[in-house]
Scaffold this motif. Structure first.
Motif, PDB file in Angstrom:
ATOM      1  N   UNK A 142      -3.312   4.558  -4.730  1.00 12.93           N
ATOM      2  CA  UNK A 142      -4.576   5.225  -5.352  1.00 12.93           C
ATOM      3  C   UNK A 142      -5.599   4.300  -5.942  1.00 12.93           C
ATOM      4  N   UNK A 143      -5.045   3.045  -6.553  1.00 15.63           N
ATOM      5  CA  UNK A 143      -5.680   2.347  -7.297  1.00 15.63           C
ATOM      6  C   UNK A 143      -6.882   1.479  -6.477  1.00 15.63           C
ATOM      7  N   UNK A 169      -6.222  12.922  -0.102  1.00 14.32           N
ATOM      8  CA  UNK A 169      -5.555  11.719   0.717  1.00 14.32           C
ATOM      9  C   UNK A 169      -4.256  11.628  -0.239  1.00 14.32           C
ATOM     10  N   UNK A 170      -2.799  11.563   0.452  1.00 10.59           N
ATOM     11  CA  UNK A 170      -1.720  10.990  -0.151  1.00 10.59           C
ATOM     12  C   UNK A 170      -0.901  10.153   0.366  1.00 10.59           C
ATOM     13  N   UNK A 206       0.730  -1.200  -0.069  1.00  8.89           N
ATOM     14  CA  UNK A 206       0.041  -0.018  -0.034  1.00  8.89           C
ATOM     15  C   UNK A 206       0.839   1.137  -0.101  1.00  8.89           C
ATOM     16  N   UNK A 207       2.156   1.394   0.428  1.00 14.21           N
ATOM     17  CA  UNK A 207       2.866   2.261   0.515  1.00 14.21           C
ATOM     18  C   UNK A 207       3.270   2.857  -1.063  1.00 14.21           C
ATOM     19  N   UNK A 208       3.105   1.917  -1.979  1.00 15.62           N
ATOM     20  CA  UNK A 208       3.302   2.534  -3.254  1.00 15.62           C
ATOM     21  C   UNK A 208       2.206   3.286  -3.705  1.00 15.62           C
ATOM     22  N   UNK A 227      -0.275  11.476  -7.498  1.00 12.32           N
ATOM     23  CA  UNK A 227      -1.651  10.138  -7.156  1.00 12.32           C
ATOM     24  C   UNK A 227      -2.156  10.627  -5.855  1.00 12.32           C
ATOM     25  N   UNK A 228      -2.552  11.721  -5.789  1.00 12.70           N
ATOM     26  CA  UNK A 228      -3.509  12.043  -4.511  1.00 12.70           C
ATOM     27  C   UNK A 228      -4.742  11.710  -4.863  1.00 12.70           C
TER      28      UNK A 228
END
Length: 288
Positions: free
Chosen positions: A38-39, A98-99, A31-33, A84-85
């Motif tokens: 985002x996906x 969120x980012x 998830x830290x990617x 990618x926020x």
């Protein structure tokens, strides 16, 4: 059926394809990617809502969330500048950004203020300022923003410095330090913010199952993560983002080194200039 894991492709019957419940080993793309983050949030509305409600201490009943900046997630993202926020609006009008930020670019306070300010500048001509909707900027950082004052879950708002009176509740910046989950408070644990942080930081499928146990929404997020890691196109996108983050880290570290070296060199030159001035003054005094 074709099943891809890592660089290995398997040809097997569907019934033999492993799933999240049986997966073992290291998670390639977690998830830290920022692409993965985002996906999964864009494609899982329940997960996005649960995460927001946890951080803002809201009950999920009656809450609806809508992503206002959806993007095509089948693309590859090679540019380090691709943002990618996730921008969200709640059914009560609140605006949320969120980012996920893994690399310390030494600009997060300014960057988060810029994002939040853009969202707050929402009124159209003729609308009243009092009708401006609250804005919340939520940043998940894998570094400590202020080393002299570490905090797992920090909330920043406008207030009077002397009296501590809150200026407005409509503008807030939340910073979740994923590297300091150990500093989570009782309140953080009550709203499971620390659990979300552990979910994002998890490195293995075994640990991920332990963290998501008895939480249907988190299990849905974990299953989506597994599906993403099994998809060749999604893996390529995640890898391109990981590569961009890696080179950004290299650049920032080199820039930091050069800035420190320049500072030391400047200090040395100033000291030498001061010493020369002292010697010249002493020589002038001696020649009088």
């Amino acid at each position: 059926m074709i099943y891809t894991k890592g660089k290995v492709t398997y040809y097997m019957e569907k019934s033999n394809v492993p799933d999240f419940e049986t997966a073992t080993g290291t998670i390639d793309y977690g998830f830290t990617n920022d692409y993965v983050f985002r996906k999964i949030l864009q494609e899982n509305n329940d997960v996005l809502k649960a995460l927001i409600c946890s951080i803002l201490h809201m009950e999920p009943d009656g809450i609806k969330v809508t992503v206002t900046n959806p993007i095509s997630l089948g693309e590859t993202f090679f540019s380090k500048d691709f943002i990618l926020d996730v921008r969200v609006v709640l059914n009560d009008g609140r605006l949320i950004d969120l980012e996920m930020q893994m690399t310390d670019e030494y600009n997060w306070p300014d960057r988060s203020i810029s994002y939040a300010s853009r969202n707050f500048d929402q009124l159209k001509r003729g609308e009243y300022y009092i009708d401006a909707k609250p804005v919340h900027s939520i940043g998940f950082l894998n570094f400590t923003l202020f080393e002299d004052d570490p905090e797992f879950n920090a909330l920043y708002q406008l207030l009077n410095i002397k009296t501590k009176r809150l200026y407005s509740e409509k503008f807030s910046i939340h910073v979740i330090d994923l590297s300091r989950i150990d500093l989570a408070t009782e309140e953080d644990r009550h709203y499971e913010i620390d659990r979300w942080a552990k979910l994002f930081k998890t490195k293995t499928w075994e640990d991920l199952r332990m963290i998501t146990k008895n939480n249907e929404t988190m299990q849905k997020a974990a299953d989506s993560l597994y599906q993403l890691n099994s998809d060749a196109v999604a893996r390529q996108c995640a890898q391109s983002r990981a590569d961009a983050a890696y080179w950004e880290t290299i650049k920032n570290n080199k820039l930091r080194y050069l800035e420190e070296a320049n500072s030391q060199l400047t200090q040395t030159i100033d000291q030498q200039a001061s010493r020369i001035a002292e010697l010249e003054a002493a020589l002038a005094k001696q020649n009088k």
